[in-house]
Design a protein around this motif. Sequence first.
Motif, short mmCIF file in Angstrom:
data_model
loop_
_atom_site.label_atom_id
_atom_site.label_comp_id
_atom_site.label_asym_id
_atom_site.label_seq_id
_atom_site.Cartn_x
_atom_site.Cartn_y
_atom_site.Cartn_z
N THR A 1 0.83 -1.21 0.00
CA THR A 1 0.00 0.00 0.00
C THR A 1 0.86 1.26 0.00
O THR A 1 0.93 1.97 -1.00
N VAL A 2 1.50 1.53 1.12
CA VAL A 2 2.43 2.66 1.27
C VAL A 2 3.58 2.17 2.14
O VAL A 2 3.51 1.08 2.70
N TYR A 3 4.64 2.95 2.26
CA TYR A 3 5.73 2.58 3.18
C TYR A 3 5.26 2.79 4.62
O TYR A 3 4.39 3.64 4.88
N GLY A 4 5.83 2.00 5.54
CA GLY A 4 5.50 2.16 6.95
C GLY A 4 6.75 2.47 7.76
O GLY A 4 7.87 2.13 7.35
N ILE A 5 6.55 3.13 8.93
CA ILE A 5 7.68 3.30 9.88
C ILE A 5 7.50 2.22 10.93
O ILE A 5 6.59 2.30 11.77
N GLY A 6 8.33 1.18 10.87
CA GLY A 6 8.14 0.03 11.74
C GLY A 6 8.94 0.08 13.02
O GLY A 6 10.05 0.64 13.07
N ASP B 1 3.15 -0.30 -4.83
CA ASP B 1 2.25 -0.84 -5.84
C ASP B 1 0.88 -0.13 -5.84
O ASP B 1 0.44 0.41 -6.84
N ILE B 2 0.25 -0.07 -4.68
CA ILE B 2 -1.13 0.45 -4.64
C ILE B 2 -1.16 1.97 -4.45
O ILE B 2 -1.91 2.67 -5.13
N GLY B 3 -0.40 2.48 -3.50
CA GLY B 3 -0.27 3.92 -3.37
C GLY B 3 -1.19 4.58 -2.36
O GLY B 3 -0.98 5.74 -2.00
N ILE B 4 -2.25 3.89 -1.91
CA ILE B 4 -3.04 4.42 -0.80
C ILE B 4 -3.17 3.33 0.27
O ILE B 4 -3.01 2.15 -0.03
N GLU B 5 -3.45 3.76 1.50
CA GLU B 5 -3.37 2.86 2.64
C GLU B 5 -4.47 1.80 2.63
O GLU B 5 -5.48 1.92 1.95
N SER B 6 -4.24 0.79 3.49
CA SER B 6 -5.15 -0.36 3.56
C SER B 6 -6.58 0.03 3.94
O SER B 6 -6.82 1.05 4.59
N LYS C 1 -8.10 7.99 -16.73
CA LYS C 1 -9.45 7.97 -16.19
C LYS C 1 -10.00 6.54 -16.16
O LYS C 1 -10.86 6.19 -15.37
N LEU C 2 -9.44 5.72 -17.06
CA LEU C 2 -9.93 4.34 -17.20
C LEU C 2 -9.18 3.35 -16.32
O LEU C 2 -9.45 2.17 -16.33
N ASP C 3 -8.19 3.85 -15.57
CA ASP C 3 -7.40 2.94 -14.75
C ASP C 3 -7.17 3.55 -13.36
O ASP C 3 -6.18 4.22 -13.10
N LEU C 4 -8.13 3.31 -12.46
CA LEU C 4 -8.04 3.93 -11.13
C LEU C 4 -6.86 3.42 -10.32
O LEU C 4 -6.38 4.12 -9.42
N SER C 5 -6.35 2.23 -10.65
CA SER C 5 -5.19 1.76 -9.87
C SER C 5 -3.96 2.60 -10.21
O SER C 5 -3.09 2.80 -9.36
N GLU C 6 -3.91 3.13 -11.42
CA GLU C 6 -2.82 4.03 -11.79
C GLU C 6 -2.98 5.35 -11.00
O GLU C 6 -2.01 5.91 -10.49
N VAL C 7 -4.22 5.81 -10.88
CA VAL C 7 -4.49 7.05 -10.15
C VAL C 7 -4.11 6.89 -8.67
O VAL C 7 -3.43 7.74 -8.10
N SER C 8 -4.50 5.77 -8.05
CA SER C 8 -4.21 5.60 -6.62
C SER C 8 -2.69 5.52 -6.39
O SER C 8 -2.17 6.02 -5.41
#
Length: 343
Positions: free
Chosen positions: A35-40, A176-181, A291-298
């Motif tokens: 989703t995004v990077y985390g501070i572990g 890969d995804i770009g927005i959080e879980s 506009k046709l690929d929301l996974s690219e937008v996220s």
Amino acid sequence: MTEYFDFKNGIIKENLKKCARIILDNGTVVFPTETVYGIGANALSKEAVKKIYLAKGRQSDNPLIVHISNKDIIKKLASEINDVEQLLIDNFMPGPFTLILKRTNIVPDCVTAGLDTVGIRMPDNKIANQFIKLCGVPIAAPSANISGRPSGTNIEDIKNELDGKVDAIIDAGLVDIGIESTVVKVIDGVPNILRPGKITKEDIKEIVGTVKVNDKVFNKINKGEKVESPGMKYRHYAPKTKCVLVYSDDENEQITKVQKILKQQNNACVLGFKEHETKINCKKYITIGSKLDLSEVSKNIYKSLRQADKLGVDLIIIEGVSKTGLGLAIMNRLLRACEYNVI
Ligand code: TXA
Ligand code: MG
């Protein structure tokens, strides 16, 4: 000093071991997830968890998600798991999904910000999984950014905010995804979405039969109002520049609205779709994807918000999407980035 480890061309075992060592010494490591990077940090160590709050400048009443690499550990962290919760675990873990469960006493108060629940997530990312496994402890991790700012999705952005504030950073390129879980809490047998994400309302409905989107996901929260998820209260995902979100079901009307705002404010930039770049006449146009690929937008959204912030404009005009599928999560983040300034 922050140590950097480059895993863009694959995991370097020796360096992953160094990162695990840092965790077991109560340090902090920025690591990639899908989703995004985390501070572990070690979720079972108060001393380690405190360092996360310090690095992010995070409010102490905002709990952290605990990351695992093996579902057997859930039993140690959660005191009860009902049938609906089990169904969600079976279907969405590993994945971009966080389940809020009643917690046991081994989870320190500072992780859950004193709540009697804990958010549990099993990332679907090779580096994250091997890292957590090597650490041998569950890893508390918020998104890798200063509190209130867009989540970290790439190393340049993360370095700008967290260099010197964490012990190590693992670089695995753009996430890969770009927005959080998707954050879900089961209330009276019904999964409630507290934060939408890549696992959509439709995905959950298909498995459980019912699903609710918490009414705070799209509404402004008044001061002092009680919320299911403390993170909902805070200013979020926001660039420093003022933003406006523009949306219409009708594509041409949406373009016209953007053009109208541009006429009133010429020192503005547009975060818009690839398909609209030639139709919207703006010198500072940042493409957020098709506009046709929301996974690219996220994937691009947080990076683009930060990019826009560096242009020295007075207004960032952002094109919205329909609130279906992944569009629900994208609109939730954009609305909050714009502080509910929608046209
Ligand atoms: O994709 C993600 O979830 C990323 C990666 C790193 O895993 N993590 C992430 O963490 O986004 P953070 O801390 O930035 O956001 C966690 C959200 C916050 O809004 C927090 O309030 C909520 O989850 N949360 C955590 N524990 C909770 C709990 N016990 N009850 C309700 N909400 C909780
Ligand atoms: Mg965050």
